[in-house]
Design a protein around this motif. Sequence first.
Motif, PDB file in Angstrom:
ATOM      1  N   PHE A   1     -27.423 -36.153 -17.429  1.00 57.98           N
ATOM      2  CA  PHE A   1     -27.751 -37.077 -18.515  1.00 57.98           C
ATOM      3  C   PHE A   1     -28.202 -38.390 -17.886  1.00 57.98           C
ATOM      4  O   PHE A   1     -27.510 -38.937 -17.026  1.00 57.98           O
ATOM      5  CB  PHE A   1     -26.541 -37.329 -19.413  1.00 57.98           C
ATOM      6  N   VAL A   2     -29.343 -38.892 -18.331  1.00 61.65           N
ATOM      7  CA  VAL A   2     -29.870 -40.163 -17.812  1.00 61.65           C
ATOM      8  C   VAL A   2     -30.097 -41.100 -18.989  1.00 61.65           C
ATOM      9  O   VAL A   2     -30.841 -40.768 -19.913  1.00 61.65           O
ATOM     10  CB  VAL A   2     -31.187 -39.956 -17.036  1.00 61.65           C
ATOM     11  N   PHE A   3     -29.437 -42.275 -18.946  1.00 55.79           N
ATOM     12  CA  PHE A   3     -29.541 -43.252 -20.017  1.00 55.79           C
ATOM     13  C   PHE A   3     -30.299 -44.483 -19.536  1.00 55.79           C
ATOM     14  O   PHE A   3     -30.012 -45.021 -18.461  1.00 55.79           O
ATOM     15  CB  PHE A   3     -28.152 -43.682 -20.500  1.00 55.79           C
ATOM     16  N   GLY A   4     -31.254 -44.943 -20.321  1.00 59.00           N
ATOM     17  CA  GLY A   4     -31.999 -46.147 -19.991  1.00 59.00           C
ATOM     18  C   GLY A   4     -31.162 -47.404 -20.196  1.00 59.00           C
ATOM     19  O   GLY A   4     -30.196 -47.413 -20.974  1.00 59.00           O
ATOM     20  N   THR A   5     -31.539 -48.495 -19.523  1.00 57.13           N
ATOM     21  CA  THR A   5     -30.786 -49.742 -19.612  1.00 57.13           C
ATOM     22  C   THR A   5     -30.727 -50.272 -21.039  1.00 57.13           C
ATOM     23  O   THR A   5     -29.686 -50.765 -21.493  1.00 57.13           O
ATOM     24  CB  THR A   5     -31.425 -50.808 -18.702  1.00 57.13           C
ATOM     25  N   SER A   6     -31.832 -50.175 -21.767  1.00 50.23           N
ATOM     26  CA  SER A   6     -31.860 -50.662 -23.148  1.00 50.23           C
ATOM     27  C   SER A   6     -30.850 -49.919 -24.020  1.00 50.23           C
ATOM     28  O   SER A   6     -30.188 -50.510 -24.877  1.00 50.23           O
ATOM     29  CB  SER A   6     -33.263 -50.517 -23.726  1.00 50.23           C
ATOM     30  N   LEU A   7     -30.711 -48.626 -23.797  1.00 46.65           N
ATOM     31  CA  LEU A   7     -29.730 -47.837 -24.540  1.00 46.65           C
ATOM     32  C   LEU A   7     -28.315 -48.293 -24.197  1.00 46.65           C
ATOM     33  O   LEU A   7     -27.459 -48.429 -25.077  1.00 46.65           O
ATOM     34  CB  LEU A   7     -29.897 -46.352 -24.213  1.00 46.65           C
ATOM     35  N   LEU A   8     -28.052 -48.529 -22.908  1.00 48.14           N
ATOM     36  CA  LEU A   8     -26.722 -48.973 -22.489  1.00 48.14           C
ATOM     37  C   LEU A   8     -26.370 -50.314 -23.118  1.00 48.14           C
ATOM     38  O   LEU A   8     -25.195 -50.580 -23.423  1.00 48.14           O
ATOM     39  CB  LEU A   8     -26.662 -49.082 -20.962  1.00 48.14           C
ATOM     40  N   GLU A   9     -27.363 -51.159 -23.320  1.00 47.32           N
ATOM     41  CA  GLU A   9     -27.129 -52.491 -23.886  1.00 47.32           C
ATOM     42  C   GLU A   9     -26.916 -52.456 -25.394  1.00 47.32           C
ATOM     43  O   GLU A   9     -26.081 -53.204 -25.918  1.00 47.32           O
ATOM     44  CB  GLU A   9     -28.313 -53.408 -23.575  1.00 47.32           C
ATOM     45  N   HIS A  10     -27.636 -51.584 -26.110  1.00 46.10           N
ATOM     46  CA  HIS A  10     -27.678 -51.703 -27.567  1.00 46.10           C
ATOM     47  C   HIS A  10     -27.179 -50.488 -28.347  1.00 46.10           C
ATOM     48  O   HIS A  10     -26.730 -50.659 -29.485  1.00 46.10           O
ATOM     49  CB  HIS A  10     -29.123 -51.998 -28.015  1.00 46.10           C
ATOM     50  N   ARG A  11     -27.252 -49.294 -27.770  1.00 49.40           N
ATOM     51  CA  ARG A  11     -26.968 -48.121 -28.601  1.00 49.40           C
ATOM     52  C   ARG A  11     -26.079 -47.076 -27.916  1.00 49.40           C
ATOM     53  O   ARG A  11     -26.088 -45.910 -28.308  1.00 49.40           O
ATOM     54  CB  ARG A  11     -28.296 -47.450 -29.008  1.00 49.40           C
ATOM     55  N   LEU A  12     -25.302 -47.472 -26.940  1.00 53.96           N
ATOM     56  CA  LEU A  12     -24.527 -46.472 -26.213  1.00 53.96           C
ATOM     57  C   LEU A  12     -23.454 -45.845 -27.092  1.00 53.96           C
ATOM     58  O   LEU A  12     -23.260 -44.622 -27.067  1.00 53.96           O
ATOM     59  CB  LEU A  12     -23.885 -47.096 -24.966  1.00 53.96           C
ATOM     60  N   GLU A  13     -22.739 -46.642 -27.855  1.00 57.06           N
ATOM     61  CA  GLU A  13     -21.654 -46.090 -28.677  1.00 57.06           C
ATOM     62  C   GLU A  13     -22.176 -45.048 -29.667  1.00 57.06           C
ATOM     63  O   GLU A  13     -21.608 -43.959 -29.792  1.00 57.06           O
ATOM     64  CB  GLU A  13     -20.938 -47.215 -29.419  1.00 57.06           C
ATOM     65  N   LYS A  14     -23.262 -45.369 -30.362  1.00 60.15           N
ATOM     66  CA  LYS A  14     -23.811 -44.417 -31.323  1.00 60.15           C
ATOM     67  C   LYS A  14     -24.339 -43.169 -30.624  1.00 60.15           C
ATOM     68  O   LYS A  14     -24.228 -42.055 -31.148  1.00 60.15           O
ATOM     69  CB  LYS A  14     -24.925 -45.086 -32.125  1.00 60.15           C
ATOM     70  N   THR A  15     -24.908 -43.347 -29.441  1.00 58.92           N
ATOM     71  CA  THR A  15     -25.437 -42.198 -28.693  1.00 58.92           C
ATOM     72  C   THR A  15     -24.317 -41.270 -28.252  1.00 58.92           C
ATOM     73  O   THR A  15     -24.427 -40.041 -28.361  1.00 58.92           O
ATOM     74  CB  THR A  15     -26.233 -42.683 -27.468  1.00 58.92           C
TER      75      THR A  15
END
Length: 385
Positions: free
Chosen positions: A100-114
Amino acid sequence: MKKVLMVTSLILLLSGCANIREIQFQAYAVGVGIDYKDHEYHVVLQFLDFSNVAKTEQGKSDQPVPVWIASGKGRTVEDAIIEIYHGIQIPINYDQISLFVFGTSLLEHRLEKTLKSLDTNFNIRQTGWVYGTEEKVEEVFTTEVPFNYPYSNSRINQPEFMQQQDSTVPAISLQELVYQFNEKTKTIILPRISIAEKIVKRGQEKLPVTIFDGAYIMKDKTLKGYLSQQDLEGYIQVNNKAVRSPVIVVEGIEGKEDLVQIEMLKPKVKRVIDRDQNGVRIGLDINISAIIRESSQKVVLSPRIKRMIKEKITNEVYSSYLKSLQIGGDIYQFEDFMYRFMYEDWKETMKNKDFPMLTKENIEVKIRPLKSINKINSGIKLPLE
């Protein structure tokens, strides 16, 4: 009549296999990449052609093993995956996902929902390794592995195996990330990967490969920041998942220095937390074996070399602690330890906003044994300290 009944019974029993689809007619997803841009989820699925992987196992292939990717966008993760379904042509099988690879923007704004979306998706296994990146996920998934090996042989797919050559920030699984994310006292150390093009070449042709590039630090469901590989050097050397860490110490006086290459092996680190009349004191006990791998013939095993190694480890461990503290992290998990085993003390320190600080004096490093591959050092025994 009996024969007719027997044939009818067999037909009814075997009819359950009618909807079985042959394994070669499925698309096997092995990697999932997710980022969040322009108020949309960008999902990339990486597929592996297992028929070509089988050929490489039977004999060396002359051609790179092809990597297939498919991408989709949507307001939710599932919405983006559905867009991929529209074009992939054959059914997707998720049983082989290992990355699984997560982008920085996702880690900042949408990690919990993801994480909630992935945790409730019964198709996706949570045993795969998780990384963060600032690179485009499509480019990460299409980097190459030397000698035409399949992507599943890459270091980010087999991080534990590669720790034996050069330890780095230990990888965590999606299952571990979900568990740690919901623990308010846990500091998550999520490895970051990037793409390097100057390390590996095929002839004179540069090959893009993935490398470990420090880690993202998260705590209490918040991305605190990023620490480089150099910032985390002390943590990398002594964490309990490390296997082998090369270290260089400088021996001699100015102008006549000799670089001594040390190999540190299988460290064991233990948190030490005590309370006395002055309050709570935190510390680290570190046990580690070391071998002198490379030096000039003038350098021999000595208590001074041992002290130099201990001093270097102490400085780097303490430096990593301070770097994480500056951005709100706690890489040695002191707060989590107190929360679980010294709850009343933890509650008091958090109420007073007076959490104890680690000092160099409370970092105890023990190196036993110190060996050398140099012939002139054979048979020399250092006194125990």
